[in-house]
Scaffold this motif. Structure first.
Motif, mmCIF file in Angstrom:
data_model
loop_
_atom_site.group_PDB
_atom_site.id
_atom_site.type_symbol
_atom_site.label_atom_id
_atom_site.label_comp_id
_atom_site.label_asym_id
_atom_site.label_seq_id
_atom_site.Cartn_x
_atom_site.Cartn_y
_atom_site.Cartn_z
ATOM 1 N N LEU A 40 57.171 -16.225 12.255
ATOM 2 C CA LEU A 40 56.606 -15.069 12.925
ATOM 3 C C LEU A 40 57.009 -14.844 14.249
ATOM 4 N N VAL A 68 46.812 -14.936 11.353
ATOM 5 C CA VAL A 68 47.830 -16.017 10.856
ATOM 6 C C VAL A 68 47.387 -17.227 11.594
ATOM 7 N N LEU A 112 54.945 -14.191 4.444
ATOM 8 C CA LEU A 112 55.829 -13.665 5.268
ATOM 9 C C LEU A 112 57.208 -13.700 4.789
ATOM 10 N N VAL A 157 54.608 -9.371 7.508
ATOM 11 C CA VAL A 157 53.355 -9.875 7.242
ATOM 12 C C VAL A 157 52.658 -9.465 6.088
#
Ligand SMILES: [Zn+2]
Length: 492
Positions: A472, A457, A413, A418
């Motif tokens: 994120l 993730v 990331l 991503v």
């Protein structure tokens, strides 16, 4: 075709045999939703229908990619009563029933299109607009109330409705909908994949999609010829398929996708895919015969002139009215069709094949060629490689020890998005600006990107992930995050 206006709603009608049929058509469907709000139009339809008392005449409602329709067949006074109730429900939606009706939607598990058509649209357009067709989205219990209100305000009003009838409007018919502006329909939706590719997907059988002008009659005839040829080879000659179908989806301003798809007997998917592709190549190379074209024109004439086709024609006219595209009446369409030559059909199809997408069921290995003899490339959602900066995560020591393949896996990331490198070395990438949804699964997240691409993730896959999860969440707008649907079973 006759035209009236009732309470600001255009009414198109034409006399047809049989009882009176009505369809209150709204210019909105699944293509107007987003991944985050997927199913909201269908939920609105269900909320409205849930207010109806028991009715003894035929009635229904449906949402496809482009349109939402409330339909009924019956005596004029029954139609009048039904339409009034539907309009009243839409004007004052029982949103307190949202929980029950989202449960009904989960049970219904409806699709806006055939799965093969949906897969082709998603490859063509990504997880946006028409490309939403095969996706479930967050689930009916995760549709925000705000999205329901927004869709009702934008689409379910007199300015975005057309009523079609197979007879004159009944005496005293009212359509008590709120007034509203016709939604602005700008450009046609941009395609993401313009050139020939093949791809595996969760489809029941192979399908071929062409990006085209939907009003192109020579191309329409070409697909009818291809359909007929496939019926002869895949079904009658080899006994591999039962159903060979054509479909289309509109992307706006006359552009869209035309599809030929067929089912395949189990284990014969590869042979059917090859018949489909080779059949298309042959048609693009040699064109149809004059007899084949004449045959398809005759079939179209029969279809157009069938008195039962009146409601279909009315729906076409309603759609044209709602989206501001021209509607050509049957005699005009037939006259144009009858002038089409085999050479025009050949040229139209050869040109459209530049954009051909082929989708095949999972596990179907194909090795096919383009018209120029080069290999038909497989569509892959792959990035060149992992970025040099950002936070990197690897599978746990234990996973790397016991599963040597896991040693290659990486999740990265950085400020832009991503990246995921699978154990097989394939790299996937979702830029943050392309994120259409982030599903919360316990402490983990699953990121959906418009490409389409999906990147897990998840702490069970990558060790020490907490800072990555934090990054994120900070990078993605809160309204795109949602908890996984309560309707999904644990094994999903
Ligand atoms: Zn991907």
């Amino acid at each position: 075709m006759h035209r009236d206006v009732i309470d600001g709603v255009p009414v198109l009608w034409e006399q047809a045999p049989g009882p009176l049929e009505a369809a209150l058509v709204f210019g909105c469907g699944a293509r107007d939703e987003t991944f985050r709000t997927l199913g909201v139009t269908h939920l609105v339809e269900h909320l409205a229908m849930s207010t109806l008392p028991r009715l003894h005449h035929e009635h229904n409602a449906m949402v496809d990619l482009e349109l939402t329709q409330f339909t009924a067949t019956g005596r004029p006074e029954q139609i009048t009563a039904y339409l009034t109730l539907v309009c009243q429900a839409l004007a004052d939606l029982p949103v307190e029933r949202i929980e029950q009706e989202s449960g009904v939607l989960a049970a219904e598990d409806g699709c806006a299109s055939h799965p093969t058509v949906g897969a082709l649209l998603s490859h063509r357009y990504g997880i946006e607009g028409l490309g939403l067709a095969p996706w479930n989205g967050p689930g009916p219990d995760r549709i925000p109330l705000e999205a329901v209100r927004d869709v009702v305000a934008r689409f379910f009003h007199a300015g975005n409705a057309v009523l079609v009838l197979t007879g004159p409007p009944p005496e005293g018919l009212r359509l008590p909908l709120p007034a509203g502006p016709r939604p602005a329909r700008g450009e046609a939706q941009q395609v993401r994949t313009a050139h020939s590719r093949w791809q595996e997907d969760a489809v029941p059988g192979p399908g071929l999609g062409l990006d085209c002008d939907l009003a192109d009659q020579p191309l329409q005839l070409a697909l009818a010829v291809l359909q007929e040829r496939l019926r002869n080879t895949a079904r009658h000659q080899h006994g591999l398929s039962y159903d060979v179908s054509c479909a289309s989806a509109a992307a706006g301003l006359g552009r869209g996708e035309r599809v030929v798809h067929l089912d395949a007997r189990e284990g014969e998917e590869q042979r059917v895919a090859v018949l489909l592709w080779e059949g298309a190549l042959k048609l693009a190379a040699e064109g149809p015969s004059e007899e084949e074209v004449a045959e398809e024109v005759a079939a179209a004439r029969e279809l157009f002139l069938d008195p039962r086709a009146v409601s279909f024609e009315l729906e076409l006219a309603a759609s044209a009215e709602l989206f501001g595209t021209p509607y050509r009446p049957v005699p005009e369409r037939l006259a144009l069709l009858e002038k089409v030559t085999a050479e025009q059909v050949h040229r139209a199809f050869a040109r459209a094949m530049d954009s051909a997408l082929l989708v095949v069921p999972p596990g179907t290995e194909v090795s096919l060629r383009l018209p120029d003899g080069s290999p038909l490339p497989e569509a892959r959602c792959t990035a060149a490689g992992l970025p040099a900066d950002g936070q990197q995560f690897r599978p746990s020591v234990k996973d790397r020890l016991f599963h040597p393949a896991a040693r290659r896996a990486r999740l990265v990331l950085n400020d832009a998005g991503v990246w995921l490198r699978n154990p097989d070395g394939e790299v996937h990438h979702i830029p943050y600006r392309e994120v259409v949804g982030v599903e919360i699964q316990g402490p983990g997240r699953v990121v959906f990107g418009a490409a389409p691409c999906v990147i897990p993730v998840l702490p069970e896959m990558f060790a020490g992930l907490t800072p990555g999860l934090r990054a994120l969440d900070a990078a993605v707008p809160e309204e795109l995050r949602y908890a996984a649907s309560g309707f999904r079973s644990a094994d999903n």
